[in-house]
Design a protein around this motif. Structure first.
Motif, PDB file in Angstrom:
ATOM      1  N   SER A 272      16.729   5.059 -21.862  1.00  0.00           N
ATOM      2  CA  SER A 272      15.522   5.216 -21.034  1.00  0.00           C
ATOM      3  C   SER A 272      15.416   4.106 -19.992  1.00  0.00           C
ATOM      4  O   SER A 272      16.085   3.068 -20.083  1.00  0.00           O
ATOM      5  N   ASP A 273      14.514   4.309 -19.036  1.00  0.00           N
ATOM      6  CA  ASP A 273      14.288   3.287 -18.009  1.00  0.00           C
ATOM      7  C   ASP A 273      13.579   2.056 -18.564  1.00  0.00           C
ATOM      8  O   ASP A 273      13.542   1.017 -17.912  1.00  0.00           O
ATOM      9  N   GLU A 274      13.013   2.178 -19.777  1.00  0.00           N
ATOM     10  CA  GLU A 274      12.371   1.008 -20.395  1.00  0.00           C
ATOM     11  C   GLU A 274      13.368  -0.135 -20.565  1.00  0.00           C
ATOM     12  O   GLU A 274      12.999  -1.298 -20.600  1.00  0.00           O
TER      13      GLU A 274
ATOM     14  N   GLU B  65      12.388  13.967 -26.046  1.00  0.00           N
ATOM     15  CA  GLU B  65      11.921  13.011 -25.031  1.00  0.00           C
ATOM     16  C   GLU B  65      12.160  13.537 -23.620  1.00  0.00           C
ATOM     17  O   GLU B  65      12.087  12.781 -22.653  1.00  0.00           O
TER      18      GLU B  65
ATOM     19  N   ARG C  62      10.187  10.032 -22.516  1.00  0.00           N
ATOM     20  CA  ARG C  62      10.826   8.836 -21.967  1.00  0.00           C
ATOM     21  C   ARG C  62      12.159   9.141 -21.285  1.00  0.00           C
ATOM     22  O   ARG C  62      12.706   8.294 -20.592  1.00  0.00           O
ATOM     23  N   LEU C  63      12.695  10.361 -21.506  1.00  0.00           N
ATOM     24  CA  LEU C  63      13.971  10.724 -20.850  1.00  0.00           C
ATOM     25  C   LEU C  63      13.773  11.921 -19.915  1.00  0.00           C
ATOM     26  O   LEU C  63      14.730  12.636 -19.600  1.00  0.00           O
TER      27      LEU C  63
ATOM     28  N   VAL D  34      17.570   6.104 -27.787  1.00  0.00           N
ATOM     29  CA  VAL D  34      16.653   6.634 -26.759  1.00  0.00           C
ATOM     30  C   VAL D  34      16.123   5.486 -25.902  1.00  0.00           C
ATOM     31  O   VAL D  34      16.069   5.587 -24.669  1.00  0.00           O
ATOM     32  N   TYR D  35      15.784   4.368 -26.538  1.00  0.00           N
ATOM     33  CA  TYR D  35      15.351   3.193 -25.766  1.00  0.00           C
ATOM     34  C   TYR D  35      16.447   2.764 -24.778  1.00  0.00           C
ATOM     35  O   TYR D  35      16.173   2.538 -23.588  1.00  0.00           O
TER      36      TYR D  35
ATOM     37  N   LYS E 180      16.341  13.457 -17.254  1.00  0.00           N
ATOM     38  CA  LYS E 180      17.685  12.869 -17.393  1.00  0.00           C
ATOM     39  C   LYS E 180      18.642  13.851 -18.065  1.00  0.00           C
ATOM     40  O   LYS E 180      18.244  14.623 -18.936  1.00  0.00           O
TER      41      LYS E 180
END
Ligand code: NAP
Length: 256
Positions: A237-239, A30, A4-5, A233-234, A8
């Motif tokens: 992230s782009d989420e 991630e 998810r990262l 992490v959320y 980045k």
């Protein structure tokens, strides 16, 4: 792990121990390139080596005290020099020595505010500059249940976290136009290296703390660094690309 990262570059201040170390490991898992800071070189080298060998991720350690503008400027500059950009900053480094308001000296107050308030301010300042040049980023601030009024014996600490909360909202309000997000995490109670050492010095073992948590924490247990890392992490992230100015309590109900 879902990457998810991926791609980045994420800086975690105080990523050499405790909560920051847990965030660094999960961010690496991630797919992030991870930069950690701290004063102790041996801890920094150990964690970056672990990130490379166990997570196959790129990692860089910047040694130094971030309790000054120059320390923060160096951290961001070395990150840009090494990886070319900054996508995420986690303002995690913090100290929590005890002291009621009446027992707090100017020296204690200044030492707490240097790490817990001045460092996040100036790390964010230089991170925002870097993020503006690459199209945006995400800043996460590790707050505390004490950021609302402060425990009786944590007067200056509580006030320093209150400043951090305002900083988070200030950045969210004024830099969303640059696609820079800013969010605060209300940390509950974590058996980090720092927390364990502090309580051992006051005569309590880790077992004592875990026993106390069964009744003191509504969920019945202390939180872990991993509990924090899932939320961070959320937020990195782009989420969460439309999430800014929020407060995420990972505190097992201690925040109520
Ligand atoms: N543990 C909890 O129950 C709890 C509860 C609420 C909020 N929090 C917050 O969560 C964050 C992390 O706490 P933690 O419990 O994981 O603490 P910790 O185990 O004591 O780790 C603190 C980290 O910050 C670094 N650090 C401290 N002073 C520094 C300085 N002047 N310059 C650079 N790095 C510095 C330390 O590295 P060096 O010592 O090598 O410099 C270490 O990596 C803090 O902001 C804390 O206020 C923790």
């Amino acid at each position: 792990m879902a990457n998810r990262l991926a791609g980045k570059v994420v800086i975690i201040t105080g990523g050499t121990k405790g909560i920051g170390k847990g965030i660094a490991y999960m961010a690496a898992g991630e797919g992030a390139k991870v930069v950690i800071s701290g004063r102790n070189a041996a801890d920094g080298e150990r964690v970056t080596e672990e990130i490379r060998s166990s997570y196959g991720a790129e990692a860089h350690f910047v040694q130094g005290d971030i309790g000054s503008e120059e320390g923060c400027r160096r951290l961001i500059a070395q990150t840009v020099e090494r990886f070319g950009r900054v996508d995420g900053l986690v303002n995690n480094a913090g100290i929590f020595p005890r002291g009621t308001m009446l027992a707090t000296t100017e020296e204690l107050y200044d030492s707490i505010f240097a790490v817990n308030a001045k460092a996040p301010f100036f790390c964010s300042k230089y991170a925002i500059e870097a993020m503006q040049s690459t199209g945006g980023g995400s800043i996460v601030h590790m707050g505390s249940t004490h950021g609302y009024k402060g425990g009786f014996n944590l007067a200056a600490y509580g006030c320093s976290k209150g400043m951090l909360r305002t900083l988070s909202r200030h950045i969210a309000a004024h830099y969303a136009k640059d696609q820079i997000r800013s969010n605060w995490v209300t940390v509950g109670w974590v058996a980090s290296e720092g927390e364990i050492e502090l309580h051992e010095n006051m005569g309590s073992s880790l077992g004592d703390l875990q026993e106390r948590a069964k009744t003191a924490v509504p969920s019945g247990r202390m939180q872990t660094a991993e509990d924090m890392a899932y939320g961070v992490v959320y937020l990195l992230s782009d989420e969460s690309n439309q999430v800014t100015g929020s407060e995420l309590a990972i505190a097992g109900g201690l925040n109520m």
